[in-house]
Design an enzyme around this catalytic site. Structure first.
Site, mmCIF file in Angstrom:
data_model
loop_
_atom_site.group_PDB
_atom_site.id
_atom_site.type_symbol
_atom_site.label_atom_id
_atom_site.label_comp_id
_atom_site.label_asym_id
_atom_site.label_seq_id
_atom_site.Cartn_x
_atom_site.Cartn_y
_atom_site.Cartn_z
ATOM 1 N N CYS A 104 5.096 -23.081 -23.395
ATOM 2 C CA CYS A 104 4.683 -22.326 -24.574
ATOM 3 C C CYS A 104 4.628 -21.015 -24.398
ATOM 4 O O CYS A 104 5.208 -20.117 -25.293
ATOM 5 C CB CYS A 104 3.204 -22.642 -25.308
ATOM 6 S SG CYS A 104 2.018 -23.459 -23.924
ATOM 7 N N ARG A 123 3.152 -30.090 -12.348
ATOM 8 C CA ARG A 123 1.473 -29.727 -12.257
ATOM 9 C C ARG A 123 1.174 -30.651 -11.124
ATOM 10 O O ARG A 123 1.635 -31.607 -10.801
ATOM 11 C CB ARG A 123 0.973 -30.514 -13.619
ATOM 12 C CG ARG A 123 1.247 -29.577 -14.814
ATOM 13 C CD ARG A 123 0.335 -30.132 -16.011
ATOM 14 N NE ARG A 123 0.935 -29.445 -17.308
ATOM 15 C CZ ARG A 123 0.580 -30.003 -18.496
ATOM 16 N NH1 ARG A 123 -0.145 -31.112 -18.837
ATOM 17 N NH2 ARG A 123 1.372 -29.173 -19.600
ATOM 18 N N GLN A 133 9.193 -32.170 -21.210
ATOM 19 C CA GLN A 133 8.658 -32.628 -22.531
ATOM 20 C C GLN A 133 9.703 -32.261 -23.778
ATOM 21 O O GLN A 133 10.467 -31.418 -23.569
ATOM 22 C CB GLN A 133 7.453 -31.357 -22.917
ATOM 23 C CG GLN A 133 6.300 -31.608 -21.783
ATOM 24 C CD GLN A 133 5.080 -30.724 -22.092
ATOM 25 O OE1 GLN A 133 5.357 -29.565 -22.056
ATOM 26 N NE2 GLN A 133 3.964 -31.221 -22.332
ATOM 27 N N ASP A 192 9.323 -30.301 -26.134
ATOM 28 C CA ASP A 192 8.398 -29.328 -26.451
ATOM 29 C C ASP A 192 8.695 -28.450 -27.611
ATOM 30 O O ASP A 192 9.945 -27.857 -27.637
ATOM 31 C CB ASP A 192 7.921 -28.435 -25.112
ATOM 32 C CG ASP A 192 6.622 -28.131 -25.335
ATOM 33 O OD1 ASP A 192 5.840 -28.293 -26.293
ATOM 34 O OD2 ASP A 192 5.988 -27.606 -24.166
ATOM 35 N N HIS A 252 7.832 -25.573 -30.618
ATOM 36 C CA HIS A 252 6.622 -24.541 -31.183
ATOM 37 C C HIS A 252 7.157 -23.885 -32.333
ATOM 38 O O HIS A 252 8.354 -23.233 -32.411
ATOM 39 C CB HIS A 252 6.413 -23.372 -29.871
ATOM 40 C CG HIS A 252 5.685 -23.896 -28.689
ATOM 41 N ND1 HIS A 252 6.357 -24.263 -27.669
ATOM 42 C CD2 HIS A 252 4.420 -24.097 -28.373
ATOM 43 C CE1 HIS A 252 5.608 -24.679 -26.911
ATOM 44 N NE2 HIS A 252 4.614 -24.801 -27.218
ATOM 45 N N LYS A 257 -6.376 -29.603 -33.699
ATOM 46 C CA LYS A 257 -5.364 -30.460 -33.668
ATOM 47 C C LYS A 257 -5.202 -31.704 -33.953
ATOM 48 O O LYS A 257 -6.439 -32.433 -34.401
ATOM 49 C CB LYS A 257 -5.112 -30.489 -31.929
ATOM 50 C CG LYS A 257 -6.169 -30.960 -31.349
ATOM 51 C CD LYS A 257 -5.661 -31.049 -29.816
ATOM 52 C CE LYS A 257 -6.654 -31.762 -29.060
ATOM 53 N NZ LYS A 257 -6.420 -31.875 -27.396
ATOM 54 N N HIS A 315 1.633 -25.803 -31.560
ATOM 55 C CA HIS A 315 2.374 -26.666 -30.525
ATOM 56 C C HIS A 315 2.652 -27.980 -31.114
ATOM 57 O O HIS A 315 1.567 -28.590 -31.730
ATOM 58 C CB HIS A 315 1.399 -26.797 -29.360
ATOM 59 C CG HIS A 315 0.892 -25.318 -28.930
ATOM 60 N ND1 HIS A 315 1.169 -24.971 -27.732
ATOM 61 C CD2 HIS A 315 -0.018 -24.455 -29.254
ATOM 62 C CE1 HIS A 315 0.843 -23.750 -27.467
ATOM 63 N NE2 HIS A 315 -0.098 -23.580 -28.463
#
Length: 635
Positions: free
Chosen positions: A333, A362, A380, A382, A384, A464, A510
Site C-alpha cells: 500500500c 514478512r 498478493q 493487492d 487499492h 473493514k 485496501h
C-alpha cells in the site's frame, strides 16, 4: 424476594438466594438435566453459583457456544485427572480450551507414548462414567500456594505465586483430583461423554526455551456423538487433502531448508500459479484497475512515516547499503500511494484503482510456517482504490459482486460476510466513522449479502469487510477484504484537487480477493483434493498409446490439442496400457485419451474422465468441443 429475568423476558421470583441449578429446575426437569452453567449479564458461572440479588440469567446447555467451551474446559481437567490416576508422579501445569478442543501440559520423567494416550483416554471414559460431582472452593493465594506445594504440584504453586497476594483463587475438585481454575465447569463428570485424545507434542514451560520441555496432550470434545464423529471425519478428509502431501505427489512445489518459509515452484505448480495470476490479471483489466509494480526494497524512512517501522519492525527483513537502511516490503500500500502522488490528481480521476501482484516478505516465526499456507515470501493480488467518501458504497458494491464471481469460478459457492466496526482506540471523527461503516453496510445490503457485525474489530483508522469462503469439507478461510483507510493518505500527504479547486485527502480502500496467491493455491489444492478443475489443471489431457503403431497418430492429436491452447502430456512408453492409465489417473488429470488401432483407423479417441469414468469413444471434434466447454464454464 429475588427476581430472575430470563432471556424471554419472563421473571421468576425466589424468597432468597438461589443457585443457577435451582432456577433451571424451577423451569423444568429437562432443562435442569441439560444445564451446564449459567450466564449472568456477560459472565458464565457454575450451576452451583448462588444468585443473591435481582439478575438476568440464561441457562447454558450443550447447544450454546458457551456450553461447548465449558465442556472442553472440563474435559481438559478430566484429562489431567486421568493422567494423575495413571501416572501419580506426573505434575500438571496448564490446560486451556483451544479451537475445536483443548490441551494439557504435563511434566513427567519419560515421554508419553501412543499406547499411553490410549490408556489415558480409556481412564477418562471410566472416570466420566462415575459421574462424580465437580465442586468449587476458594482459598487465599498464599494458602493455595502452600496446598499445591504440599501435594507436590510445583508448577501450580508457581502459577499461583504470580497472582497478587491480596487475591483469592478458586479450585475445582472431581473425585480425588483438585486443580486450580477460574471455571466454570460442568456440574459433574457424567456430562463429559464425547471426546477423543488426538496427539502428543512438546511445549516449553511458559513458552520459554530455557525452561523444561513439557509434554502436551491435545484432545477434542463435543456436545454430541454425531458432532464428534463429523469432526473426526473432517480431519481424516483434511489429511487426505493436505496441500503439502498433494504438492509432493503431484509434483507442484516443495519447501527447502535452504530457504525456510519460501516456495520452490515446479513446472506443474508454476502452471497453476500462472493460471491464477493470469485469471486475476484479466479481472483487473475488465474492472477498471490499472496494474502497477512497486520496488521490493524501500528505505526505512517510508516505513517510519507509515508507522510500520514502529509496529512491525520485528517482522520485517532489512538490509543496508551505502549507510542507508532498507526493508523488504511487507505490504504494497505505501508504494501505491507514492505512485498516486506522481502528478496532480483531480476529482475527475477518482475513483482511481491500482492493482499489483506484489511480492511481500514478512519474517514469520518458524513455528508458524505451514506449507504454502503460511510463508515468509508471498504475492498478493493487492488492489487499492483512491476515492471520495461518497464513492465508498458504490466501490463496495462493485467489489463484492466481482469477488463473488471470482470465488464461484474457483469452485467456492458459500461466502461468509463480516463487517468489523470501530474499535475503542481509534482516530478520526465519529462522523467519518459513521459514513464509512454505513457505506460498507449499504454496499453489502445492495449486493444482497447477509452479514455479521464484528463489533470493535476494525482497524484503528477505519472499518473493514472480511470475506470468508467455506470449502468442500466445511472449513472457513478468510481471504478477501475491503478496508477503509483515510490514515495512510494523511500520513503520506496524498491529495487530489476537488471540484471546488481546493486540495482534499482521498480515502484509500485496501482490497484483496484471493489475498496471498501462495495461500490461495494451497486452499484450492485442498478444496479440490488435488483434482483441480479443467481450466486450471497443470496438465489437462494425457494421450496414451497402446502400441508403437499409434505413435504418429498420438503426436497428431497432441499437436491439434496444443494448437487449441490445451496443456497436453504425451505418453508413448512401451508399457502396458493398464499401468499407464493407473499412473496418469493418480495425477488427477481431467482427461486421459487412450489410442489403439481402432481409434487410429476411425480418427477417434477413447476418453476417460477423472475418477476413472469411461466416456467411451469420441471423434476428435467432439472431444475438443467438450473440453472447450469445460474450460469456458470453469469446470
Amino acid at each position: 424476594m429475588i427476581h430472575i429475568t430470563l432471556p424471554d423476558g419472563s421473571i421468576r421470583e425466589f424468597p432468597g438466594p438461589v443457585t443457577v441449578a435451582e432456577v433451571a429446575a424451577s423451569i423444568g426437569s429437562g432443562l435442569a438435566k441439560a444445564a451446564l452453567a449459567g450466564k449472568i449479564n456477560d459472565t458464565v458461572v457454575d450451576t452451583s453459583y448462588q444468585i443473591t440479588a435481582d439478575s438476568p440469567l440464561a441457562i447454558i446447555t450443550a447447544k450454546d457456544a458457551e456450553g461447548l467451551d465449558v465442556i472442553r474446559h472440563s474435559t481438559a481437567h478430566l484429562l489431567a485427572y486421568a493422567v494423575k490416576e495413571l501416572f501419580p508422579e506426573a505434575q500438571v501445569t496448564i490446560g486451556p480450551v483451544i479451537e475445536n478442543g483443548f490441551f494439557y501440559d504435563f511434566s513427567y520423567k519419560r515421554p508419553f507414548t501412543p499406547e499411553d494416550l490410549l490408556a489415558i483416554e480409556k481412564k477418562m471414559t471410566a472416570l466420566a462414567a462415575k459421574d462424580e460431582p465437580v465442586t468449587r472452593r476458594v482459598l487465599p493465594r498464599d494458602e493455595a500456594v502452600a496446598y499445591f506445594k504440599g501435594i507436590g504440584e510445583n508448577y501450580k504453586a508457581e502459577i499461583i505465586a504470580s497472582i497478587p497476594a491480596n487475591e483469592d483463587v478458586s479450585l475445582y475438585r472431581e473425585g480425588a483430583f483438585e486443580d486450580l481454575c477460574r471455571g466454570p465447569h460442568v456440574p459433574s463428570t457424567g456430562k463429559l461423554k464425547h471426546f477423543k485424545l488426538m496427539k502428543l507434542a512438546g511445549a516449553y514451560w511458559r513458552g520459554d526455551h530455557n525452561n523444561e520441555m513439557l509434554q502436551r496432550v491435545y484432545g477434542t470434545a463435543w456436545a454430541t456423538k454425531d458432532e464428534l464423529q463429523n469432526y473426526l471425519t473432517q480431519l481424516e478428509e483434511a489429511e487426505k487433502r493436505d496441500h503439502r502431501k498433494l504438492g509432493r505427489e503431484l509434483d507442484l512445489f516443495h519447501i527447502d531448508d535452504h530457504a525456510p518459509g519460501l516456495v520452490f515452484w515446479h513446472p506443474k505448480g508454476w502452471t497453476v500459479w500462472q493460471g491464477v495470476e493470469q485469471y486475476m490479471r484479466k479481472v483487473y483489466q475488465d474492472n477498471g484497475y490499472q496494474e502497477v509494480k512497486g520496488p521490493q526494497v524501500i528505505d526505512k524512512t517510508l516505513w517510519e512515516k507509515t508507522g510500520h517501522w514502529d509496529k512491525y519492525r520485528e517482522n520485517m527483513f532489512t538490509t543496508e547499503s551505502e549507510k542507508r537502511e532498507y526493508a523488504l516490503k511487507p505490504m504494497n500500500c505505501p508504494g501505491h500511494i507514492l505512485i498516486f502522488k506522481q502528478g496532480i490528481k483531480s476529482y475527475r480521476d477518482l475513483p482511481l484503482r491500482f492493482g499489483e501482484f506484489g511480492q511481500c516478505h514478512r519474517n514469520e516465526p518458524s513455528g508458524g510456517l505451514h506449507g504454502i499456507m503460511r510463508v515468509r515470501g508471498f504475492t498478493q493480488d493487492d488492489g487499492h482504490i483512491f476515492c471520495t467518501e461518497d464513492q465508498i458504497q458504490a466501490e463496495c458494491v462493485a467489489f463484492t459482486t466481482l469477488l463473488q464471481k471470482v470465488y464461484k469460478d474457483f469452485g467456492f459457492t458459500e461466502i461468509i460476510y463480516k463487517l468489523a466496526t470501530r474499535p475503542e482506540k481509534r482516530i478520526g471523527s465519529e462522523e467519518s466513522w459513521d459514513k464509512a461503516e454505513n457505506a460498507l453496510m449499504a454496499g453489502l445490503r445492495a449486493s444482497g449479502c447477509d452479514f455479521q457485525i464484528s463489533a470493535g474489530e476494525g482497524a484503528f483508522y477505519g472499518p473493514k469487510i472480511e470475506y470468508t469462503l467455506k470449502d468442500a469439507i466445511g472449513r472457513e478461510w478468510q481471504c478477501g477484504t475491503m478496508q477503509v483507510d483515510p490514515n495512510m493518505p494523511e500520513r503520506l500527504d496524498a491529495e487530489y484537487v476537488g471540484e471546488d479547486g481546493a486540495r482534499h485527502r482521498p480515502v484509500m480502500l485496501h482490497r484483496a480477493i484471493v489475498g496471498s496467491l501462495e495461500r490461495f493455491i494451497g486452499i484450492l489444492i485442498e478444496q479440490h483434493a488435488g483434482a483441480l478443475p479443467t481450466w486450471l489443471a497443470p496438465v489437462q489431457v494425457s494421450i496414451l498409446n497402446i502400441t508403437e503403431s499409434q505413435d504418429a497418430y498420438c503426436r497428431e492429436i497432441a499437436k491439434l490439442l496444443q494448437n487449441q491452447g490445451l496443456r497436453v502430456q504425451l505418453d508413448l512408453r512401451n508399457e502396458k496400457i493398464t499401468r499407464k492409465i493407473r499412473e496418469h489417473s493418480m495425477q488427477k488429470l481431467p482427461y486421459i485419451l487412450v489410442v489403439g488401432d481402432k481409434e487410429k483407423e476411425a480418427g477417434s479417441v477413447a476418453v476417460r474422465a477423472r475418477g476413472n469414468i469411461d466416456l467411451g469413444v469420441m471423434s476428435l471434434q467432439d472431444f475438443q468441443s467438450k473440453i472447450a466447454s469445460d474450460i469456458t464454464l470453469k469446470l
